[in-house]
Enzyme design. Structure first.
Site, PDB file in Angstrom:
ATOM      1  N   THR A 154      12.027 -41.519  -0.699  1.00 48.55           N
ATOM      2  CA  THR A 154      11.879 -41.951   0.703  1.00 48.55           C
ATOM      3  C   THR A 154      11.441 -40.779   1.568  1.00 48.55           C
ATOM      4  O   THR A 154      10.499 -40.882   2.361  1.00 48.55           O
ATOM      5  CB  THR A 154      13.213 -42.537   1.229  1.00 48.55           C
ATOM      6  OG1 THR A 154      13.620 -43.590   0.346  1.00 48.55           O
ATOM      7  CG2 THR A 154      13.065 -43.075   2.640  1.00 48.55           C
TER       8      THR A 154
ATOM      9  N   GLU B 258       0.838  -1.210   0.000  1.00 46.68           N
ATOM     10  CA  GLU B 258       0.000   0.000   0.000  1.00 46.68           C
ATOM     11  C   GLU B 258       0.872   1.259   0.000  1.00 46.68           C
ATOM     12  O   GLU B 258       0.554   2.244  -0.661  1.00 46.68           O
ATOM     13  CB  GLU B 258      -0.901   0.020   1.249  1.00 46.68           C
ATOM     14  CG  GLU B 258      -1.932  -1.100   1.317  1.00 46.68           C
ATOM     15  CD  GLU B 258      -1.409  -2.328   2.061  1.00 46.68           C
ATOM     16  OE1 GLU B 258      -0.205  -2.648   1.914  1.00 46.68           O
ATOM     17  OE2 GLU B 258      -2.198  -2.976   2.761  1.00 46.68           O
TER      18      GLU B 258
HETATM   19  N1  LIG Z   1      13.824 -37.298 -10.312  1.00 48.69           N
HETATM   20  C1  LIG Z   1      13.631 -36.655  -9.174  1.00 48.69           C
HETATM   21  O1  LIG Z   1      12.739 -35.827  -9.040  1.00 48.69           O
HETATM   22  C2  LIG Z   1      14.540 -36.956  -8.015  1.00 48.69           C
HETATM   23  C3  LIG Z   1      14.614 -36.027  -6.984  1.00 48.69           C
HETATM   24  C4  LIG Z   1      15.421 -36.331  -5.892  1.00 48.69           C
HETATM   25  C5  LIG Z   1      16.104 -37.546  -5.867  1.00 48.69           C
HETATM   26  N2  LIG Z   1      16.003 -38.388  -6.908  1.00 48.69           N
HETATM   27  C6  LIG Z   1      16.693 -39.686  -6.873  1.00 48.69           C
HETATM   28  O2  LIG Z   1      16.223 -40.352  -5.707  1.00 48.69           O
HETATM   29  C7  LIG Z   1      17.243 -41.213  -5.241  1.00 48.69           C
HETATM   30  C8  LIG Z   1      17.432 -40.993  -3.764  1.00 48.69           C
HETATM   31  O3  LIG Z   1      16.215 -41.168  -3.084  1.00 48.69           O
HETATM   32  P1  LIG Z   1      16.131 -42.022  -1.766  1.00 48.69           P
HETATM   33  O4  LIG Z   1      14.688 -42.346  -1.583  1.00 48.69           O
HETATM   34  O5  LIG Z   1      17.105 -43.112  -1.798  1.00 48.69           O
HETATM   35  O6  LIG Z   1      16.628 -41.020  -0.642  1.00 48.69           O
HETATM   36  P2  LIG Z   1      16.059 -39.625  -0.087  1.00 48.69           P
HETATM   37  O7  LIG Z   1      14.591 -39.634  -0.059  1.00 48.69           O
HETATM   38  O8  LIG Z   1      16.772 -38.521  -0.776  1.00 48.69           O
HETATM   39  O9  LIG Z   1      16.626 -39.671   1.390  1.00 48.69           O
HETATM   40  C9  LIG Z   1      16.065 -40.574   2.283  1.00 48.69           C
HETATM   41  C10 LIG Z   1      16.888 -40.596   3.519  1.00 48.69           C
HETATM   42  O10 LIG Z   1      16.705 -39.384   4.259  1.00 48.69           O
HETATM   43  C11 LIG Z   1      16.970 -39.655   5.621  1.00 48.69           C
HETATM   44  N3  LIG Z   1      15.921 -39.180   6.465  1.00 48.69           N
HETATM   45  C12 LIG Z   1      16.092 -38.411   7.579  1.00 48.69           C
HETATM   46  N4  LIG Z   1      14.941 -38.207   8.195  1.00 48.69           N
HETATM   47  C13 LIG Z   1      13.987 -38.863   7.479  1.00 48.69           C
HETATM   48  C14 LIG Z   1      12.597 -39.052   7.673  1.00 48.69           C
HETATM   49  N5  LIG Z   1      11.927 -38.536   8.717  1.00 48.69           N
HETATM   50  N6  LIG Z   1      11.933 -39.785   6.780  1.00 48.69           N
HETATM   51  C15 LIG Z   1      12.568 -40.330   5.728  1.00 48.69           C
HETATM   52  N7  LIG Z   1      13.882 -40.198   5.494  1.00 48.69           N
HETATM   53  C16 LIG Z   1      14.598 -39.468   6.386  1.00 48.69           C
HETATM   54  C17 LIG Z   1      17.039 -41.184   5.756  1.00 48.69           C
HETATM   55  O11 LIG Z   1      18.415 -41.583   5.805  1.00 48.69           O
HETATM   56  P3  LIG Z   1      19.291 -41.361   7.129  1.00 48.69           P
HETATM   57  O12 LIG Z   1      18.332 -41.484   8.279  1.00 48.69           O
HETATM   58  O13 LIG Z   1      20.291 -42.435   7.059  1.00 48.69           O
HETATM   59  O14 LIG Z   1      19.865 -40.008   6.990  1.00 48.69           O
HETATM   60  C18 LIG Z   1      16.462 -41.685   4.463  1.00 48.69           C
HETATM   61  O15 LIG Z   1      16.971 -42.925   4.062  1.00 48.69           O
HETATM   62  C19 LIG Z   1      18.463 -40.908  -6.074  1.00 48.69           C
HETATM   63  O16 LIG Z   1      18.579 -41.882  -7.085  1.00 48.69           O
HETATM   64  C20 LIG Z   1      18.165 -39.578  -6.707  1.00 48.69           C
HETATM   65  O17 LIG Z   1      18.815 -39.415  -7.944  1.00 48.69           O
HETATM   66  C21 LIG Z   1      15.248 -38.124  -7.985  1.00 48.69           C
END
Ligand SMILES: NC(=O)c1ccc[n+]([C@@H]2O[C@H](COP(=O)([O-])OP(=O)(O)OC[C@H]3O[C@@H](n4cnc5c(N)ncnc54)[C@H](OP(=O)(O)O)[C@@H]3O)[C@@H](O)[C@H]2O)c1
Length: 369
Positions: free
Chosen positions: A297, A56
């Site tokens: 995840t 504003e």
């Molecule tokens: N195309 C896309 O849009 C895209 C985007 C992002 C990633 N990606 C791909 O996704 C893959 C990785 O994904 P991801 O599922 O393995 O891992 P993520 O979702 O990136 O990470 C998951 C990790 O985060 C940690 N974390 C901490 N607190 C959490 C909670 N409350 N809930 C869940 N996780 C928690 C856990 O490990 P800790 O507890 O051990 O720390 C868990 O294993 C890669 O291949 C990447 O290239 C693709």
């Protein structure tokens, strides 16, 4: 009665408000247009950054003496309190505005009441014009005020068969350069960008905004429970933007910069950190919107916790047939528990499709079932 001129002016105010996305937190985005008795625009403005003049005030300055007897269109109820800047209701009165049209009432208990103040001073006040559009444009801030936590937008890029990486974990690049550029706009509009430790380990993402002049860099956040994924030299620790590595209270984080470490409790159930406490910690730091960039995840954990307010999926005309799905376990085991969404937009971005959706309102309970 709202005229076509009223609608045009308010729509312009909503467009102006959007220019502040990403740089006004912890304040809302607000736009304002002032028109004279003939309907001509004599001033306009938007809130550009917290601590700076409100919309504003920008518009009144632009209008000068022409503000007297004119109409102000504002996307949010003019504030009624003195914060870092003075109350806008008083500024509108002092300038001699005779009619105020605002779209959305201010839910912030400290700032609300501007409409009543103006009305009591004899100004014609109307509320609700294009309220849905204005509400959508300010969804992050309004959600954060109403729920006391940041707004959460989950974004992913997937093949048409819903995969975010190939079976061998390679994932660069599923979507087109146009879609990836669009993601930088989402980052610029967010206060914080968040990824899980799996993504940090696999992709070493930098998570900053690139290719947008004047963009405010978001806070970069990695949830890395055991401080095991983000190593010294990781791109997310570069100097382009502040970074927080959220780790467990007992994690060995001596290799990380001290001011980048955010210690959080572990989740009461399930793996990782407590996401509610994470959102609370970010909210306390002024973060009003979080862009969750995966991976599957972490996105699954947010969906399971009911903390996803909007989904933006970039779908590429590509098939993989194997590899991880966009969303991992979200605690949904049967179709009747599926999280239903309403699609709010579909847009072609280069060769890809961007689908935006929000959780559907719960269906009304039907009698007799
Ligand atoms: N195309 C896309 O849009 C895209 C985007 C992002 C990633 N990606 C791909 O996704 C893959 C990785 O994904 P991801 O599922 O393995 O891992 P993520 O979702 O990136 O990470 C998951 C990790 O985060 C940690 N974390 C901490 N607190 C959490 C909670 N409350 N809930 C869940 N996780 C928690 C856990 O490990 P800790 O507890 O051990 O720390 C868990 O294993 C890669 O291949 C990447 O290239 C693709």
């Amino acid at each position: 009665m709202d005229t076509a001129a009223d609608i045009t002016a308010m729509r312009r105010a909503i467009t102006l408000a959007a220019r502040g996305l990403g740089s006004t937190s912890p304040n809302p985005v607000v736009g304002c247009v002032i028109t004279d008795a003939a309907g001509a625009v004599v001033g306009e403005g938007f809130h550009q950054r917290a601590g700076g003049p409100h919309a504003e005030v920008h518009a009144l300055r632009a209008a000068g003496d022409l503000a007297r007897g004119s109409t102000a269109y504002v996307t949010l109820e003019p504030c009624n309190h003195t914060g870092r800047t003075g109350p806008c209701a008083q500024a509108l009165l002092a300038a001699g505005i005779s009619r105020v049209v605002y779209a959305v009432g201010d839910p912030n208990p400290q700032a609300t009441g501007g409409g009543d103040t103006l009305r009591a001073a004899g100004v014609r006040v109307e509320q609700g014009l294009l309220a849905d559009e204005a509400e959508a444009g300010n969804a992050a801030w309004l959600t954060s005020v109403r729920l006391g936590r940041p707004y959460v937008l989950w974004k992913y890029a997937a093949t048409l068969d819903g995969r975010i990486a190939a079976a061998d974990a390679t994932s660069r690049w599923i979507t087109s350069p146009e879609a990836r550029a669009d993601v930088h706009r989402l980052r610029a509009e967010a206060d914080a960008v968040l990824v899980g430790s799996g993504t940090a380990r696999t992709d070493d993402p930098q998570l900053g905004v690139r290719g947008i002049d004047g963009a405010t860099q978001p806070l970069r956040v990695v949830v890395d429970t055991n401080a095991a994924a983000v190593k010294p030299g990781a791109r997310v620790l570069d100097a382009t933007a502040p970074t927080l590595i959220a780790v467990a209270e007992d994690a060995p984080a001596g290799h990380l910069p001290v001011d980048a470490v955010l210690r959080l409790p572990r989740a009461a159930t399930g793996p990782g950190l407590d996401l509610d406490v994470l959102l609370e910690a970010l909210h306390t730091r002024g973060v009003r919107s979080v862009l969750v960039e995966g991976g599957p995840t972490l996105a699954g954990a947010f969906v399971a916790a009911g903390k996803v307010d909007k989904v933006v999926g970039y779908l590429a005309p590509v098939l993989l047939g194997a590899g991880p799905a966009a969303l991992a376990d979200a605690g949904i085991s049967t179709i009747s528990r599926a999280l239903r969404l309403d699609v709010t937009e579909t847009v072609a971005i280069g060769p890809d499709l961007r689908v935006t959706a929000v959780p559907a309102a719960p269906a009304p309970v039907r009698k007799g079932n």
